[in-house]
Design an enzyme around this catalytic site. Sequence first.
Site, PDB file in Angstrom:
ATOM      1  CB  CYS A 248      -0.944   0.010   1.187  1.00 25.01           C
ATOM      2  SG  CYS A 248      -1.884  -1.525   1.393  1.00 25.01           S
ATOM      3  CB  ALA A 250       0.627   5.015  -4.105  1.00 23.29           C
ATOM      4  N   GLY A 252       4.144   7.238  -1.800  1.00 20.25           N
ATOM      5  CA  GLY A 252       5.552   6.905  -1.855  1.00 20.25           C
ATOM      6  C   GLY A 252       6.460   7.477  -0.797  1.00 20.25           C
ATOM      7  N   GLY A 253       5.936   8.108   0.241  1.00 23.13           N
ATOM      8  CA  GLY A 253       6.810   8.658   1.269  1.00 23.13           C
ATOM      9  C   GLY A 253       7.700   7.609   1.904  1.00 23.13           C
ATOM     10  CG  ASP A 269      -1.159   1.798  -3.770  1.00 24.02           C
ATOM     11  OD1 ASP A 269      -0.902   2.152  -2.601  1.00 24.02           O
ATOM     12  OD2 ASP A 269      -2.250   2.021  -4.329  1.00 24.02           O
ATOM     13  CG  ASP A 295      -6.803  -6.765  -4.480  1.00 27.21           C
ATOM     14  OD1 ASP A 295      -6.371  -6.868  -3.316  1.00 27.21           O
ATOM     15  OD2 ASP A 295      -8.018  -6.745  -4.747  1.00 27.21           O
ATOM     16  CG  ASP A 311       0.910   3.172   5.861  1.00 27.63           C
ATOM     17  OD1 ASP A 311       0.022   3.078   6.733  1.00 27.63           O
ATOM     18  OD2 ASP A 311       1.294   4.258   5.409  1.00 27.63           O
ATOM     19  CB  CYS A 364      -2.680   7.266   9.392  1.00 31.77           C
ATOM     20  SG  CYS A 364      -3.700   6.996   7.927  1.00 31.77           S
TER      21      CYS A 364
END
Length: 430
Positions: A248, A250, A252-253, A269, A295, A311, A364
């Site tokens: 997951c 993108a 891209g950090g 992603d 996927d 993430d 998050c």
Amino acid sequence: MPHPRRPRRSADTTPGLAARRAALRLLDAVLRRGEPLELALHAASQGLADRADRAMVHAIAAETLRHLPDLDALIDAATPQIIPHDAKARMVLRIALVQVLVLGTAPHAAIATALPLVDGGPRKLVHGVFGTVTRGEPVLQNPPTLPAEVAERWAGQWGEGMPLAAAHAYAVRPPIDLSLRDPEETAMWAERLGGDSFAAGHVRLPDMPNVPQLPGFADGAWWVQDLAASCPARLLGTGEGRHVLDLCAAPGGKTMQLAAAGWRVTAIDQSKKRLERLHDNLRRTSLAAEIVQADLREWTPDAPVDAVLLDAPCTATGIYRRHPDVLHRIGPRQIAELAELQTSLLARAGQWVKPGGTLVYATCSLERVEGEDQAARFLAENADFSLLPATDGELPQGILPLAGTVRTLPDALAKEGGTDGFFIARFVHG
């Protein structure tokens, strides 16, 4: 001879009306259909060529959502008969009042663009309630009142003081954090940009500049990334050529963090559009990663790898400061659905880690079911994995490990501008 009548201006030609119609559509998409604010913005703003108009649409909608309970309290106090919460008249009043009370629009200008929005509807009601409220010289609550169901949910999970801390964080504009391509240049970039650093490879900017115009952006020396969001990749350390899957990934950090730290990165992603942003970010920073559109419920790697960073898709309640729509779109059903997906993805990710390898899980989210409960379930179902606690030296100043995991709540670094809400757990295989 009688004077000719001046042609009556069509309501649709009222200056600023088109942007207010778009804001009404955008709020309807969020509150009635449950669409994310940022995703719904494009469709709601169709026909608005002016960037300033599109910015106004976003500002009206975002601030209406941020202050929704307090706007409704003002409206309810100004009328003996409660206007239904899904009525257009209430939405139009919210839009008009937020312009006056938050965005600094003059009352006569706000009502001029409000009344045409209820053509064929209760114009007198809207005009009367608006006048009653504004004549009373109202002010909105500071900090803003959280939606009651959110405050109750968070108090149950984190204690009675948490909703107040969350409200105070809600009232402050989130700072801009940068992650640096070369952590050894931290002091130089902090001085050059006039910012503060809480960790190697991090700079927090002192104000809200035009980011693309700052030194270092075009050269790819850094990228925007919240301090808490940088922690999952930090817990994987230096790569030294080892292979990591960034799931997951993108926009891209974390991919860029891992690549800069010497990992051989495969970034996966499902979203083609988000992967285009990842491509652009890698190009700008001159960092490399293999990119896969897939996927994760169907994709598998050719062989186990040294590390996996998941993430996971989540409710994003931890980034409510930047995205106030999540407090109105997300409820028990969405939380449960995403928690089920997270359990599935975490189980799959665990199968892709070599013996001796590392798995980092992050969301998050400020919901325990998406964080602490997921980690506990994974350990209970995977006896070959154990929790590898973070140490103080691995984390930025002010972010502390707790019970073997990392959890940032709204009071983290509050005096310095705060952070997003995050949960992170690091597991070792074998």
